[in-house]
Design a protein around this motif. Sequence first.
Motif, mmCIF file in Angstrom:
data_model
loop_
_atom_site.group_PDB
_atom_site.id
_atom_site.type_symbol
_atom_site.label_atom_id
_atom_site.label_comp_id
_atom_site.label_asym_id
_atom_site.label_seq_id
_atom_site.Cartn_x
_atom_site.Cartn_y
_atom_site.Cartn_z
ATOM 1 N N TYR A 7 35.748 -0.979 -12.358
ATOM 2 C CA TYR A 7 36.605 -0.989 -11.433
ATOM 3 C C TYR A 7 37.160 0.173 -11.391
ATOM 4 O O TYR A 7 37.547 1.027 -12.454
ATOM 5 C CB TYR A 7 37.798 -2.048 -11.888
ATOM 6 C CG TYR A 7 39.059 -2.113 -11.059
ATOM 7 C CD1 TYR A 7 39.081 -2.730 -9.847
ATOM 8 C CD2 TYR A 7 40.243 -1.512 -11.346
ATOM 9 C CE1 TYR A 7 40.207 -2.975 -9.063
ATOM 10 C CE2 TYR A 7 41.283 -1.482 -10.607
ATOM 11 C CZ TYR A 7 41.398 -2.145 -9.305
ATOM 12 O OH TYR A 7 42.162 -2.191 -8.350
ATOM 13 N N VAL A 8 37.477 0.773 -10.198
ATOM 14 C CA VAL A 8 37.762 2.149 -10.014
ATOM 15 C C VAL A 8 39.161 2.138 -9.084
ATOM 16 O O VAL A 8 39.193 1.606 -8.153
ATOM 17 C CB VAL A 8 36.775 3.025 -9.281
ATOM 18 C CG1 VAL A 8 37.312 4.381 -8.956
ATOM 19 C CG2 VAL A 8 35.397 3.258 -10.028
ATOM 20 N N ALA A 9 40.319 2.875 -9.625
ATOM 21 C CA ALA A 9 41.774 2.698 -9.010
ATOM 22 C C ALA A 9 42.242 4.060 -9.109
ATOM 23 O O ALA A 9 41.716 5.013 -10.066
ATOM 24 C CB ALA A 9 42.228 1.546 -9.805
ATOM 25 N N ARG A 10 43.152 4.338 -8.149
ATOM 26 C CA ARG A 10 43.874 5.710 -8.472
ATOM 27 C C ARG A 10 44.968 5.572 -9.366
ATOM 28 O O ARG A 10 45.601 6.470 -9.836
ATOM 29 C CB ARG A 10 44.585 5.600 -7.206
ATOM 30 C CG ARG A 10 43.647 5.714 -5.726
ATOM 31 C CD ARG A 10 44.299 6.069 -4.408
ATOM 32 N NE ARG A 10 43.499 6.521 -3.494
ATOM 33 C CZ ARG A 10 42.717 7.237 -3.372
ATOM 34 N NH1 ARG A 10 42.695 8.514 -4.080
ATOM 35 N NH2 ARG A 10 41.829 7.476 -2.269
ATOM 36 N N LYS A 11 45.024 4.397 -10.198
ATOM 37 C CA LYS A 11 45.845 4.425 -11.397
ATOM 38 C C LYS A 11 45.209 3.882 -12.472
ATOM 39 O O LYS A 11 44.113 3.324 -12.376
ATOM 40 C CB LYS A 11 46.915 3.200 -10.838
ATOM 41 C CG LYS A 11 47.748 2.846 -12.104
ATOM 42 C CD LYS A 11 48.782 1.645 -11.845
ATOM 43 C CE LYS A 11 49.805 1.236 -13.065
ATOM 44 N NZ LYS A 11 50.532 0.001 -12.773
ATOM 45 N N GLU A 12 45.596 4.718 -13.544
ATOM 46 C CA GLU A 12 45.081 4.108 -15.057
ATOM 47 C C GLU A 12 45.431 2.940 -15.284
ATOM 48 O O GLU A 12 46.815 2.704 -15.610
ATOM 49 C CB GLU A 12 45.374 5.374 -15.913
ATOM 50 C CG GLU A 12 44.542 5.088 -17.180
ATOM 51 C CD GLU A 12 44.785 6.264 -18.361
ATOM 52 O OE1 GLU A 12 44.214 6.197 -19.419
ATOM 53 O OE2 GLU A 12 45.649 6.990 -17.847
ATOM 54 N N GLY A 89 42.007 12.123 -9.369
ATOM 55 C CA GLY A 89 43.003 11.289 -9.316
ATOM 56 C C GLY A 89 42.521 9.631 -9.493
ATOM 57 O O GLY A 89 43.260 8.670 -8.922
ATOM 58 N N LEU A 90 41.291 9.569 -9.778
ATOM 59 C CA LEU A 90 40.667 8.191 -9.939
ATOM 60 C C LEU A 90 40.388 7.829 -11.201
ATOM 61 O O LEU A 90 40.261 8.734 -12.232
ATOM 62 C CB LEU A 90 39.250 8.101 -9.144
ATOM 63 C CG LEU A 90 39.583 8.362 -7.389
ATOM 64 C CD1 LEU A 90 38.082 8.227 -7.017
ATOM 65 C CD2 LEU A 90 40.364 7.053 -6.866
ATOM 66 N N PHE A 91 40.404 6.517 -11.714
ATOM 67 C CA PHE A 91 40.051 6.146 -13.051
ATOM 68 C C PHE A 91 39.059 5.090 -13.029
ATOM 69 O O PHE A 91 39.275 4.152 -11.971
ATOM 70 C CB PHE A 91 41.541 5.580 -13.663
ATOM 71 C CG PHE A 91 42.446 6.781 -13.666
ATOM 72 C CD1 PHE A 91 42.396 7.761 -14.796
ATOM 73 C CD2 PHE A 91 43.445 7.061 -12.719
ATOM 74 C CE1 PHE A 91 43.594 8.647 -15.166
ATOM 75 C CE2 PHE A 91 44.168 7.908 -12.734
ATOM 76 C CZ PHE A 91 44.455 8.570 -14.005
ATOM 77 N N ALA A 92 38.133 4.918 -13.872
ATOM 78 C CA ALA A 92 37.234 3.673 -13.931
ATOM 79 C C ALA A 92 37.462 3.067 -14.929
ATOM 80 O O ALA A 92 37.772 3.620 -16.067
ATOM 81 C CB ALA A 92 35.669 4.460 -13.978
#
Length: 159
Positions: A7-12, A89-92
């Motif tokens: 899952y990749v998101a703009r939030k950690e 600014g992305l987190f996997a």
Amino acid sequence: MQKIFFYVARKEHQPGDLLGCGHFGAGYRTYPYDVSGPQGALNGWKIAKEMIFESIREQNYGSLPSRLKCSYAYVNKSDALTNFVPGQGLFAHEVVIVDELAPRHVGDFSLLSSTNAVPTNSPFIPWAEATAHAYWGGQNPKIPELLTLSPIKVLKRIA
């Protein structure tokens, strides 16, 4: 059946976090109409494409879960990390499906990405309808994308 997804998101997110369904679809309600910039001008076309995808799903693939109500994850780690540039600014994250029995579908994310652009000077609706049928048909996805009506649980951050 595969257990681990990405899952990749703009939030950690932290290990153990539960990510509910429908954030993607709900996000469309906040898209601004702003033709002064390239992103704002494209938002309307993105929404139109998703609405056509939803219409085609309802009419022809009614047993499959709605993109507007699902959780999303990449099937392959390499796909999740493609074009992933640190500092954007992305987190996997590595994730699992909470409810293994929840409806799911694997579609081809490449049909929705910017690399599958609307042909210039071509009718939009027939193109979007054909693309939707290809997505919901689920045949040989280039970039397999899991949709599920289950929340997903974060196991760990991978990038």
